[in-house]
Design an enzyme around this catalytic site. Sequence first.
Site, short mmCIF file in Angstrom:
data_model
loop_
_atom_site.label_atom_id
_atom_site.label_comp_id
_atom_site.label_asym_id
_atom_site.label_seq_id
_atom_site.Cartn_x
_atom_site.Cartn_y
_atom_site.Cartn_z
CD GLU A 166 -2.82 1.58 2.06
OE1 GLU A 166 -2.47 0.43 3.52
OE2 GLU A 166 -3.86 2.07 2.67
CB CYS A 212 -7.12 3.40 3.49
SG CYS A 212 -7.19 2.66 5.01
CG ASN A 259 -9.80 -2.06 2.48
OD1 ASN A 259 -9.05 -3.23 2.44
ND2 ASN A 259 -8.99 -0.95 2.60
CD GLU A 260 -9.41 -2.31 7.07
OE1 GLU A 260 -9.63 -0.85 7.65
OE2 GLU A 260 -8.23 -3.22 7.63
O1 AHR Z 1 -2.63 -1.16 6.87
C1 AHR Z 1 -2.81 0.14 7.34
C2 AHR Z 1 -4.27 0.39 6.84
O2 AHR Z 1 -5.20 -0.84 8.14
C3 AHR Z 1 -4.65 -0.20 5.63
O3 AHR Z 1 -5.46 0.59 4.55
C4 AHR Z 1 -6.02 0.02 6.12
O4 AHR Z 1 -6.51 -1.38 5.08
C5 AHR Z 1 -6.06 -1.41 7.45
O5 AHR Z 1 -7.26 -0.18 8.52
#
Ligand code: AHR
Length: 840
Positions: free
Chosen positions: A48, A282, A403-404
């Site tokens: 990321e 994120c 994601n999430e």
């Molecule tokens: O790994 C850091 C963050 O943690 C990521 O962006 C997110 O998916 C999670 O909350």
Amino acid sequence: MLRSLLFWAILLLLVPQPPAPRSAGTITVDASRPGHEIPANLYGIFFEEISHAGDGGLYAELIQNRGFEDSRLPPMCKLENGFVVPPRTPHFDTGKPSEWRLRWNVTSETPAWTLDAGGGSAEMRLTDATPLTEATPHSLLVEVKAVPAGVAVAVRNEGYWGINVQQGSQYRLSLYARSDGSFKGPITARLESADGRVLASAPIASRLANGWTKFEATLTATDTDPKARFALHLGSTGTVGFDFVSLFPAKTWRDRPNGLRPDLAEIIAGLRPGFVRWPGGCFAEGINIESRPQWKRSIGRLEDRTGTYSPWGYWSTDGFGYHEFLQFSEDLGADALFVVNVGVSCSMRSGTFLEDDALPGLIHDALDAIEYAIGPVSSRWGALRARHGHPAPFPLKYIEIGNEQRGERYGERVAMFYKAIKAKYPRMQIALSSWIAGVDQRIIDAAGKIDIVDEHAYKPLHWAIENFDSFAAYKRQGWDLYIGEFATNAGVGRGNVLAMLNDAAYMMSMEKNSDLVKLGSYAPLLENVNDRDWPVNMIHFDSSRAYLRATYYANKLFAENLPTINLATVVDYTPATSKPITARVGLGTHNTAAEFKDVTIERNGQTLFRSNFSSADGWTPEGRRGRWSVVDGAYRQEEQAIAWSYIPETGGADYTVSLEARKLSGLEGFIIPVGVADGRRVQWNVGGWGNTRHAVQAADAVVGEQQRGSIETGRWYDIRIDVRDRTIRGYLDGQLVQERTLPRIDKVLAISGRDAKSGDIIIKVVNSAPEAAAMTVNISGATPASGTATVLRSDNPLEENSFDEPTKIVPQTSPLTVRGGAVSHTFEPYSLTILRLRTR
Ligand code: AHR
């Protein structure tokens, strides 16, 4: 006889003896009953753009803000009082606009660039008058008004906290320049040391055309400085425009153009990742929906890539774009896992979203991405891939949708993506991303059909050891589990040995439950130490160096010692020591104002401490929030804040803490820190969770279960907390409300498996106790002939690797003694051990 006994007794006294391990036990492996198969790609990586993992990290570009776009606000956002504010449209989950905002740290319109008039006179500014491309609309305009003879005006770039220039190395420069005819040249490019020495120099141009012209040069360094900078020297007056100034080391990983930093890529390759998840996290969601990454904008010519505003507070160039991610996966021999946006931005930020009628477009985009990766060269996107130099398909195997995210509405969106993708690519494996910690059944039910569920698991210290084998309790429901982000990341410094042991215990449970858990990736992977966005990360680096946290080595050992099949393993061991809770007493509040009086600590009828709130002497507030003062003989915390205040550590076990407490206002009750155990604060939280429950907590983790209960405002409560060994008994007004015992974290945990190719039996053992464990390893159904023990440990469990001491915690391998098919081994305190046994 007596003499000889005496002789041996004296000898024993004289010869220093190694400290005898205080506990003994057995590990029994049953090789005759193979268990679940373990996927060869179980352990992968999560990439990321966070903490400058890519730009200023893995991506080898050396110029920061190469396109002069870094002072742009994220799309559709406003700047209000120093904060970026996304559009205040409703949040996907709550239906109400989120109040989230982000501090805007950009202080100049040309971040990373400075002007040095060198005694002359010059100005520089950003302009959007003559865009180079639509994607890079801004450029730099330098107006040189006077240049004293023999000097030049310099426009400098600091790189990403310095540019790593190494003697003898070459650097490839490319840039665009233009002039209205007023500038007579010359322009010289230089690499300069931090103290101004010239490390490399190359002429770029003398006369410039009115339109943009691309210039390229190679700079060869004559000296070294890892914190060097780049400069363009302008030798005469006039106006010059610059855009897209890019500098790469000539040597990138696998010599790929627009490539990767070799040391970091090699370190990642050392993990032998089975798959690569990209682009987040994120990042895949964006701070608002307009800021989401769009893969089509991250391929092709760099000058045409708009970049994406990372939720971690800076612009990503997208130089490490979709094509580069696929290429990286292929180069690593890994499967690619691409996360697509589900039309919703980050739930923890604005949570803004696209309406349902936008979904067909998003799904189309996802299908195009798949076609780009694996479609035939006769297809539209497959042909583009071929034009980008890669006619063969890339190893894209997984698509993750979102994601999430949370709830049914998200699940319904997943269902639409799933149906469309499966219709065209039936073999593509599709994942949904469940909310953090645990699996959200509502999403799964709403999605209807899914191949993989991605759970994110950030755990506090000791969680994985206390809850070893948590995956055994998961209901098998026909989908595979992917632990897309996992880490022990609270209470472990920047990642110490305890973090590593907990991560190892967590991975052991993943491996043991390989009928369910098919993929796992530690997160985050990379941290540029100059810009940490997340508390605990695996690989730390700056412009020229890197060091690896202990958990890197654990991950590497797990990947290198991955069996093909699990074997039943039983540990029979009880450590001799278990440390009691010792007294460290304080007072605390959580979003609440409260006051306290008559604090005492007693042990065996003896008073160890009695408060005297005629003043606040002896109390030390901790943390950044809260206002503590003495009012009318009570110690008052008057801000509705998370706040702590402590007396000096008393120490010792078995004691009673008593006090009176009154809530003044706010959302919750009181938090009373009573002691420390296993390096964690132990506290009684009275009226927590919005004043609905009480709980004993170790760090933030709840011990046992919470108990319903609340606290009235304005009423004095009589609180008593008995601490005996590892047990806490909490009383309110004389009534026992809660009794909890901290689970032991001094354990020996083991799993084992067999590697079909070599026939080796591989046993992974975590000893989280402060004492060595002498174990006999019994293997039924196979006869070990020889073997090795690879140990990752430190005497001090709080130890971490660092730039200065990068190899303090690294694995050591030694031969094992195997006698008559039996193995005896002493597992060191605070250790991860991999036993690899050759069998006859
Ligand atoms: O790994 C850091 C963050 O943690 C990521 O962006 C997110 O998916 C999670 O909350």
